[in-house]
Scaffold this active site. Structure first.
Site, PDB file in Angstrom:
ATOM      1  N   ASN A   7       0.860  -1.185   0.000  1.00 31.54           N
ATOM      2  CA  ASN A   7       0.000   0.000   0.000  1.00 31.54           C
ATOM      3  C   ASN A   7       0.900   1.241   0.000  1.00 31.54           C
ATOM      4  OD1 ASN A   7      -1.387   2.274   1.101  1.00 31.54           O
ATOM      5  ND2 ASN A   7      -3.078   0.910   1.613  1.00 31.54           N
ATOM      6  N   ASP A   9      -0.096   4.493  -0.121  1.00 33.33           N
ATOM      7  CA  ASP A   9      -0.763   5.747   0.291  1.00 33.33           C
ATOM      8  C   ASP A   9       0.174   6.691   1.029  1.00 33.33           C
ATOM      9  OD1 ASP A   9      -3.051   4.529  -0.635  1.00 33.33           O
ATOM     10  OD2 ASP A   9      -3.955   4.250   1.343  1.00 33.33           O
ATOM     11  N   HIS A  10       1.070   6.116   1.846  1.00 35.07           N
ATOM     12  CA  HIS A  10       1.896   6.985   2.688  1.00 35.07           C
ATOM     13  C   HIS A  10       2.968   7.724   1.908  1.00 35.07           C
ATOM     14  CE1 HIS A  10      -0.213   6.053   6.291  1.00 35.07           C
ATOM     15  NE2 HIS A  10      -0.210   4.783   5.929  1.00 35.07           N
ATOM     16  N   ARG A  18       2.964  18.799   1.609  1.00 35.69           N
ATOM     17  CA  ARG A  18       3.451  20.049   1.020  1.00 35.69           C
ATOM     18  C   ARG A  18       2.721  20.433  -0.261  1.00 35.69           C
ATOM     19  NH1 ARG A  18       8.562  22.039   2.642  1.00 35.69           N
ATOM     20  NH2 ARG A  18       8.552  21.792   4.891  1.00 35.69           N
ATOM     21  N   HIS A  43      -5.593   3.659  -1.740  1.00 34.99           N
ATOM     22  CA  HIS A  43      -6.923   4.015  -1.242  1.00 34.99           C
ATOM     23  C   HIS A  43      -7.234   5.423  -1.744  1.00 34.99           C
ATOM     24  CE1 HIS A  43      -9.688   4.410   2.582  1.00 34.99           C
ATOM     25  NE2 HIS A  43     -10.310   4.712   1.453  1.00 34.99           N
ATOM     26  N   ARG A  45      -9.326   8.134  -1.263  1.00 34.84           N
ATOM     27  CA  ARG A  45     -10.318   8.571  -0.271  1.00 34.84           C
ATOM     28  C   ARG A  45     -11.194   9.660  -0.855  1.00 34.84           C
ATOM     29  NH1 ARG A  45      -8.923   6.808   5.272  1.00 34.84           N
ATOM     30  NH2 ARG A  45     -10.708   8.059   5.851  1.00 34.84           N
ATOM     31  N   ARG A  49      -7.142  12.928   0.544  1.00 27.43           N
ATOM     32  CA  ARG A  49      -6.092  13.424   1.443  1.00 27.43           C
ATOM     33  C   ARG A  49      -4.698  12.910   1.065  1.00 27.43           C
ATOM     34  NH1 ARG A  49      -7.374  10.261   7.047  1.00 27.43           N
ATOM     35  NH2 ARG A  49      -9.368  11.297   6.761  1.00 27.43           N
ATOM     36  N   HIS A  50      -4.633  11.789   0.374  1.00 23.14           N
ATOM     37  CA  HIS A  50      -3.298  11.333  -0.065  1.00 23.14           C
ATOM     38  C   HIS A  50      -3.298  10.975  -1.556  1.00 23.14           C
ATOM     39  CE1 HIS A  50      -5.169   7.600   1.208  1.00 23.14           C
ATOM     40  NE2 HIS A  50      -4.872   7.748   2.491  1.00 23.14           N
ATOM     41  N   GLU A  70      -8.601   0.479  -3.196  1.00 21.81           N
ATOM     42  CA  GLU A  70      -9.446   0.554  -1.986  1.00 21.81           C
ATOM     43  C   GLU A  70     -10.297   1.794  -2.095  1.00 21.81           C
ATOM     44  OE1 GLU A  70      -7.406   0.895   1.692  1.00 21.81           O
ATOM     45  OE2 GLU A  70      -6.265  -0.913   1.325  1.00 21.81           O
ATOM     46  N   THR A 100      -6.937   6.820   9.939  1.00 18.24           N
ATOM     47  CA  THR A 100      -6.871   5.712   8.976  1.00 18.24           C
ATOM     48  C   THR A 100      -8.140   4.881   9.142  1.00 18.24           C
ATOM     49  OG1 THR A 100      -5.553   3.814   8.214  1.00 18.24           O
ATOM     50  CG2 THR A 100      -5.548   4.245  10.580  1.00 18.24           C
ATOM     51  N   THR A 101      -8.299   3.871   8.282  1.00 20.60           N
ATOM     52  CA  THR A 101      -9.522   3.067   8.335  1.00 20.60           C
ATOM     53  C   THR A 101      -9.693   2.450   9.718  1.00 20.60           C
ATOM     54  OG1 THR A 101      -8.967   2.504   6.058  1.00 20.60           O
ATOM     55  CG2 THR A 101     -10.799   1.305   7.060  1.00 20.60           C
ATOM     56  N   GLU A 151     -11.233  -9.138   2.804  1.00 22.49           N
ATOM     57  CA  GLU A 151      -9.957  -8.794   3.421  1.00 22.49           C
ATOM     58  C   GLU A 151     -10.232  -8.708   4.920  1.00 22.49           C
ATOM     59  OE1 GLU A 151      -7.540  -5.593   1.795  1.00 22.49           O
ATOM     60  OE2 GLU A 151      -6.663  -5.232   3.768  1.00 22.49           O
ATOM     61  N   HIS A 190      -3.964  -4.380   7.566  1.00 21.24           N
ATOM     62  CA  HIS A 190      -4.100  -3.222   8.444  1.00 21.24           C
ATOM     63  C   HIS A 190      -3.264  -3.399   9.706  1.00 21.24           C
ATOM     64  CE1 HIS A 190      -5.576   0.438  10.199  1.00 21.24           C
ATOM     65  NE2 HIS A 190      -6.067   0.726   9.014  1.00 21.24           N
ATOM     66  N   GLY A 191      -2.325  -2.489   9.874  1.00 18.13           N
ATOM     67  CA  GLY A 191      -1.512  -2.453  11.089  1.00 18.13           C
ATOM     68  C   GLY A 191      -0.440  -3.526  11.160  1.00 18.13           C
ATOM     69  N   GLY A 212       1.201  -1.339   4.337  1.00 19.56           N
ATOM     70  CA  GLY A 212       1.632  -0.029   3.877  1.00 19.56           C
ATOM     71  C   GLY A 212       2.554   0.706   4.820  1.00 19.56           C
ATOM     72  N   HIS A 213       1.999   1.146   5.944  1.00 15.68           N
ATOM     73  CA  HIS A 213       2.708   2.106   6.789  1.00 15.68           C
ATOM     74  C   HIS A 213       4.083   1.621   7.234  1.00 15.68           C
ATOM     75  CE1 HIS A 213       3.595   4.388  10.485  1.00 15.68           C
ATOM     76  NE2 HIS A 213       3.063   5.386   9.790  1.00 15.68           N
TER      77      HIS A 213
END
Ligand code: PXP
Length: 249
Positions: A7, A9-10, A18, A43, A45, A49-50, A70, A100-101, A151, A190-191, A212-213
């Site tokens: 993922n 997104d980050h 920025r 994702h 959204r 936002r990203h 997503e 986050t979700t 998922e 997730h996580g 992802g993160h």
């Protein structure tokens, strides 16, 4: 053996902090693939936002593995997915105020609204996965919706104190088994981190983990020294005739 969906997104989160052009998630998807990603997940959204619409369009053209989109279960998002044609759509719950979700989709509570969306996407050849908690009632609703994939939400497992983790793991393992008995194919995410991923990856029948993160955090850690070294070289030895700023021709 489970495959890995990365993922990104980050990457876009850093760019949007920025509102500039770097880092661009599109070339980073290629790097993730070179690193062994079996799929790329983004994702889109509702508040953008990203990830931006242009990212999804360009990723559709450049991703050579699989593109998993997503998104919230809204008509706007379904239209975007139908236009872009990702390899999979994962429907997730979305709240504007969340970081986050949070939690899985309440498929049981929204079955009548979700079923036509699942149907429309799958009619167009886009398999749909539903991001849900590993609860039998939700899994039954997933099957009723016609979706082919789920998922399983691993956030509670990831956040649980270590004494609770075996219980959470057992819940997800059982959920995966129930889903498979129902004929659903099973992903999870997730996580997940470098520390907690292995027991989830070892669940029988687990097909893909979306992570992802922690990967982006690790990339910053392993890349930071070189990034500083390169900047320090420029600061200490500036070129006297920088190319930019000169008139062309
Ligand atoms: N799967 C779903 C459905 C998600 O919403 C997210 C977060 O965007 C992930 C996986 C990846 O989570 P993380 O960034 O914590 O690895």
């Amino acid at each position: 053996m489970a495959s890995l969906g990365v993922n990104i997104d980050h990457i876009a989160n850093i760019r949007q902090a920025r509102r500039t052009v770097e880092p661009d998630p599109v070339p980073f998807a290629l790097l993730a693939e070179l690193g062994g990603a079996d799929g790329i997940t983004v994702h889109l959204r509702e508040d953008r936002r990203h990830i931006q619409d242009r990212d999804v369009e360009l990723l559709r053209q450049t991703v050579r593995s699989r593109l998993n989109l997503e998104m919230a279960a809204t008509l706007e998002m379904v239209e975007i997915a139908l236009a872009v044609g990702p390899d999979m759509v994962t429907l997730v719950p979305e709240k504007r105020e969340e970081v986050t979700t949070e939690g899985g989709l309440d498929v049981a509570g929204q079955l009548s609204g979700l079923t036509p969306m699942v149907d429309r996407l799958q009619q167009q050849g886009i398999p749909v996965s539903l991001f849900v908690d590993a609860e039998t009632s939700q899994l039954e609703a997933c099957r009723s919706s016609g979706a082919r994939w789920v998922e399983l939400h691993t956030g509670t497992y990831a956040e649980a104190p270590w004494t609770e983790q075996p219980h959470e793991l057992a819940r997800i393992t059982e959920g995966a088994a129930i889903a498979r008995q129902m004929g659903l194919r099973v992903n999870a995410g997730h996580g997940l981190t470098y520390q907690n991923v292995e027991p989830i990856a070892a669940i029988p029948g687990m097909e893909e983990l979306n992570i992802g993160h922690t990967i982006v955090a690790r990339a910053v850690a392993v890349g930071l020294q070189q990034a500083v070294r390169e900047m320090k070289a420029l600061v200490q030895n500036p070129r006297l005739d920088p190319l930019f700023g000169q008139a062309l021709g």
